[in-house]
Design an enzyme around this catalytic site. Structure first.
Site, PDB file in Angstrom:
ATOM      1  CB  CYS A 158     -13.597  15.816 -22.081  1.00 57.59           C
ATOM      2  SG  CYS A 158     -14.681  15.041 -23.307  1.00 57.59           S
ATOM      3  CG  ASP A 192      -7.628   7.582 -14.989  1.00 61.14           C
ATOM      4  OD1 ASP A 192      -7.684   6.768 -14.054  1.00 61.14           O
ATOM      5  OD2 ASP A 192      -8.159   7.408 -16.099  1.00 61.14           O
ATOM      6  CB  CYS A 252     -12.645  14.304 -29.495  1.00 64.46           C
ATOM      7  SG  CYS A 252     -11.708  12.915 -28.860  1.00 64.46           S
ATOM      8  CB  CYS A 307      -9.090  13.908 -22.282  1.00 66.25           C
ATOM      9  SG  CYS A 307      -8.645  12.494 -23.332  1.00 66.25           S
ATOM     10  CE  LYS A 350     -11.738  -0.121 -17.250  1.00 60.50           C
ATOM     11  NZ  LYS A 350     -10.854  -0.471 -18.394  1.00 60.50           N
ATOM     12  NE  ARG A 389      -6.432   6.072 -24.634  1.00 59.04           N
ATOM     13  CZ  ARG A 389      -7.628   5.485 -24.718  1.00 59.04           C
ATOM     14  NH1 ARG A 389      -8.472   5.837 -25.643  1.00 59.04           N
ATOM     15  NH2 ARG A 389      -7.956   4.539 -23.873  1.00 59.04           N
ATOM     16  NE  ARG A 434     -11.876  -6.216 -20.958  1.00 57.50           N
ATOM     17  CZ  ARG A 434     -11.387  -6.894 -19.915  1.00 57.50           C
ATOM     18  NH1 ARG A 434     -10.913  -8.124 -20.062  1.00 57.50           N
ATOM     19  NH2 ARG A 434     -11.367  -6.339 -18.718  1.00 57.50           N
ATOM     20  CG  ASP A 470      -7.792   2.304 -15.264  1.00 60.68           C
ATOM     21  OD1 ASP A 470      -7.169   1.258 -15.546  1.00 60.68           O
ATOM     22  OD2 ASP A 470      -8.854   2.650 -15.818  1.00 60.68           O
ATOM     23  NE  ARG A 519      -2.209  -3.512 -17.338  1.00 60.37           N
ATOM     24  CZ  ARG A 519      -2.167  -4.635 -16.625  1.00 60.37           C
ATOM     25  NH1 ARG A 519      -2.376  -5.779 -17.198  1.00 60.37           N
ATOM     26  NH2 ARG A 519      -1.921  -4.591 -15.323  1.00 60.37           N
ATOM     27  CE1 TYR A 520      -7.352  -4.961 -17.083  1.00 61.64           C
ATOM     28  CE2 TYR A 520      -8.058  -3.480 -18.839  1.00 61.64           C
ATOM     29  CZ  TYR A 520      -7.698  -3.696 -17.514  1.00 61.64           C
ATOM     30  OH  TYR A 520      -7.679  -2.653 -16.637  1.00 61.64           O
TER      31      TYR A 520
HETATM   32  C1  LIG Z   1     -11.013  -0.241 -19.593  1.00 65.67           C
HETATM   33  C2  LIG Z   1     -10.237  -0.954 -20.563  1.00 65.67           C
HETATM   34  C3  LIG Z   1     -10.776  -2.042 -21.268  1.00 65.67           C
HETATM   35  C4  LIG Z   1     -12.204  -2.497 -21.095  1.00 65.67           C
HETATM   36  O1  LIG Z   1     -12.434  -3.011 -19.814  1.00 65.67           O
HETATM   37  P1  LIG Z   1     -13.860  -3.588 -19.387  1.00 65.67           P
HETATM   38  O2  LIG Z   1     -13.765  -3.747 -17.903  1.00 65.67           O
HETATM   39  O3  LIG Z   1     -14.038  -4.889 -20.107  1.00 65.67           O
HETATM   40  O4  LIG Z   1     -14.904  -2.601 -19.799  1.00 65.67           O
HETATM   41  C5  LIG Z   1      -9.962  -2.695 -22.162  1.00 65.67           C
HETATM   42  N1  LIG Z   1      -8.678  -2.325 -22.353  1.00 65.67           N
HETATM   43  C6  LIG Z   1      -8.137  -1.295 -21.693  1.00 65.67           C
HETATM   44  C7  LIG Z   1      -6.710  -0.949 -21.949  1.00 65.67           C
HETATM   45  C8  LIG Z   1      -8.889  -0.565 -20.782  1.00 65.67           C
HETATM   46  O5  LIG Z   1      -8.336   0.478 -20.135  1.00 65.67           O
HETATM   47  S1  SF4 Z   2     -12.562  11.956 -22.886  1.00 69.02           S
HETATM   48 FE1  SF4 Z   2     -10.816  12.406 -24.287  1.00 69.02          FE
HETATM   49  S2  SF4 Z   2     -10.949  10.848 -25.905  1.00 69.02           S
HETATM   50 FE2  SF4 Z   2     -12.942  10.892 -24.854  1.00 69.02          FE
HETATM   51  S3  SF4 Z   2     -14.212  12.315 -26.031  1.00 69.02           S
HETATM   52 FE3  SF4 Z   2     -13.285  13.500 -24.372  1.00 69.02          FE
HETATM   53  S4  SF4 Z   2     -11.404  14.333 -25.233  1.00 69.02           S
HETATM   54 FE4  SF4 Z   2     -12.059  12.683 -26.602  1.00 69.02          FE
END
Ligand SMILES: *Cc1c(COP(=O)(O)O)cnc(C)c1O
Ligand code: SF4
Length: 366
Positions: free
Chosen positions: A125, A289, A121, A128, A333, A130, A112, A326, A108-109
Site C-alpha cells: 500500500c 501518519d 505483503c 504504508c 495513539k 511501517r 500488548r 499517532d 509501546r503499550y
Molecule cells: C496501535 C498499536 C497497538 C494496538 O492498540 P489498540 O488501541 O489496543 O488497538 C499496539 N501496539 C502498538 C505499537 C500500536 O501502534
Molecule cells: S499497510 Fe503496509 S504493512 Fe499493511 S498491508 Fe499495506 S504495505 Fe503491508
C-alpha cells in the site's frame, strides 16, 4: 481465454498463483493499466523508496484508465512519492525502532505487543506507515528471533495480547501460523492474539476453511482487517470475512483516511455499513501518519474531524470507527472525539449536542 466447458481448476482462485503472478514491474502494470506519464516515472525511482507489488486480483479491482480510482491510488505509485517535501517526511513516524527491545517485538503499550512475523505483503500500500520494516527483505521471522520474542513475552507477565503484524501475517503458510500461534498461546499470561492483515482485501482466496479452523483452535483470536473503501468489498472478500466470523473469529476493521480516496463522510459511511452487514465492526479510522512518500495522500486533521462530526449523530454507534492519530516520534495513539462541551459553572456542565440541542449536567451535591 480457455475453453469454458473444460473442467480446470481455476488458477485465479489459488492464492499461491496470485502470489506467484503478482505485478512487480512497470511492464507488469502496463498489462493492467493505461499508466500516466507521472505514474510511469514513479517506477523508475520507486524501487529504492518502497517496493511496488500487487496481486492480479487486487489490480483487477482498480480502474484501467481512471487515475483517480481509489484502489488504483492505493496500489500504483505516483511520482509525488519520490519528491522531497517541506513538511514532515519520516521513515519511522511512530518511532517504533525506539520501542523495539528484541528483534520483531514492538512494545509501546503495557499490556500488548506487536510481533512482526514477516516484512512481506501481497500488495504494498503506497501509504504504508511501517516503511522502516515492510518490504525490506527480512522475510519470515527466524527460529532464533522467534525464540527471543517468546522469551521476552514470557518474561513480561503484563503482556495480555500479542498482535501479529508485519508485513502481512496471513502470507505465511498454514503450518507456520499454526506453529507460531501454538507457541504464543503456550505462554500462560497471553490471553488473546490479534492478527492484523490486508489479506481479505487483497488476496481473499487465501482465506480457506483450513486456515480459519487453525485460528479457531487457538482461540481467542481476533482478526483486524484493513478495508479502506467500499469498492474493496467484493463477493470473494465478503466470503472470506464471513468465513472468519462463522468460525467464531471476531473481525474488526481498521482504515486510514486518505485524500481523494475515502475522505468524505459518505465514503466512510458506505464502507462501515457494508462491513457491518458482514458482521465486521469498524474499529479505527486512522489519521495518515507522516511517513515518507505519503504527503499527497494525507488529509488535514480539520477535514478528518469534520468527517467524524458529520458521521457522529447520523450513523449508528456500531458503524462508527474511532478516529485516532499517532503522535509522531512515539507519543502513542490519541483518540479524537468531537467536542460538545461548552464549559462549567459551580458543578453545572453545559453541552450542545451534535444537532444543536443544548443541555446541562449537574454534579451531585457533596
Ligand atoms: C496501535 C498499536 C497497538 C494496538 O492498540 P489498540 O488501541 O489496543 O488497538 C499496539 N501496539 C502498538 C505499537 C500500536 O501502534
Ligand atoms: S499497510 Fe503496509 S504493512 Fe499493511 S498491508 Fe499495506 S504495505 Fe503491508
Amino acid at each position: 481465454m480457455g475453453n469454458p466447458t473444460k473442467l480446470e481448476p481455476n488458477k485465479q482462485l489459488d492464492w499461491k498463483w496470485q502470489s506467484r503472478k503478482s505485478l512487480r514491474s512497470l511492464s507488469d502494470f502496463e498489462q493492467y493499466f493505461d499508466l500516466s506519464v507521472d505514474e510511469k516515472k514513479a517506477f523508475a525511482y520507486n524501487q529504492d523508496l518502497f517496493q511496488v507489488r500487487a496481486t492480479p486480483y487486487y489490480a483487477s479491482l482498480a480502474h484501467k484508465t481512471d487515475i483517480n480510482c481509489p484502489i488504483r491510488q492505493i496500489l500504483v505509485p505516483q511520482f509525488k512519492e519520490v519528491e522531497a517535501y517541506k513538511t514532515q517526511s519520516l521513515k519511522d513516524p511512530l518511532a517504533e525502532r525506539q520501542n523495539n527491545p528484541v528483534p520483531r517485538i514492538i512494545h509501546r503499550y503495557k499490556d500488548r505487543v506487536l510481533l512482526l512475523v514477516t516484512d512481506f505483503c501481497s500488495v504494498y500500500c503506497r501509504y504504508c506507515t511501517r516503511k522502516h520494516f515492510t518490504a525490506t527483505g527480512q522475510a519470515v521471522i527466524s527460529k532464533k528471533d522467534f525464540h527471543l520474542a517468546l522469551d521476552y513475552i514470557y518474561k513480561h507477565s503484563e503482556i495480555k495480547e500479542v498482535i501479529l503484524s508485519g508485513g502481512d501475517p496471513l502470507t505465511l503458510s498454514d503450518e507456520k501460523l499454526d506453529e507460531l500461534l501454538y507457541a504464543i498461546k503456550g505462554i500462560p499470561h497471553v490471553e488473546l492474539i490479534r492478527i492484523g492483515t490486508r489479506v481479505p482485501t487483497v488476496m481473499p482466496m487465501r482465506v480457506t476453511e483450513k486456515l480459519v479452523k487453525i485460528l479457531r483452535k487457538h482461540k481467542p483470536v481476533f482478526l483486524m482487517s484493513h478495508f479502506n473503501h467500499r469498492k474493496e468489498i467484493t463477493d470473494l472478500s465478503s466470503q472470506a470475512l464471513e468465513l472468519f466470523v462463522d468460525h467464531g473469529i471476531p473481525v474488526m476493521n481498521q482504515m486510514v483516511l486518505l485524500k481523494n480516496i475515502n475522505d468524505s463522510a459518505d465514503a466512510v459511511y458506505e464502507l462501515s455499513r457494508a462491513l457491518l452487514r458482514l458482521r465486521v465492526k469498524p474499529y479505527y479510522m486512522f489519521q495518515c501518519d507522516p511517513v515518507v512518500g505519503t504527503e499527497h495522500l494525507k488529509v488535514s486533521l480539520e477535514k478528518s474531524k469534520s468527517i467524524q462530526r458529520e458521521l457522529w449523530g447520523h450513523s449508528s454507534g456500531l458503524a462508527m470507527p474511532n478516529l485516532s492519530l499517532d503522535i509522531p516520534d512515539g507519543g502513542g495513539k490519541v483518540g479524537i472525539v468531537p467536542d460538545f462541551y461548552q464549559g462549567s459553572e459551580a458543578g453545572t456542565h453545559f453541552f450542545v449536542g451534535f444537532d444543536g440541542v443544548k443541555g446541562v449536567y449537574k454534579d451531585p451535591v457533596e
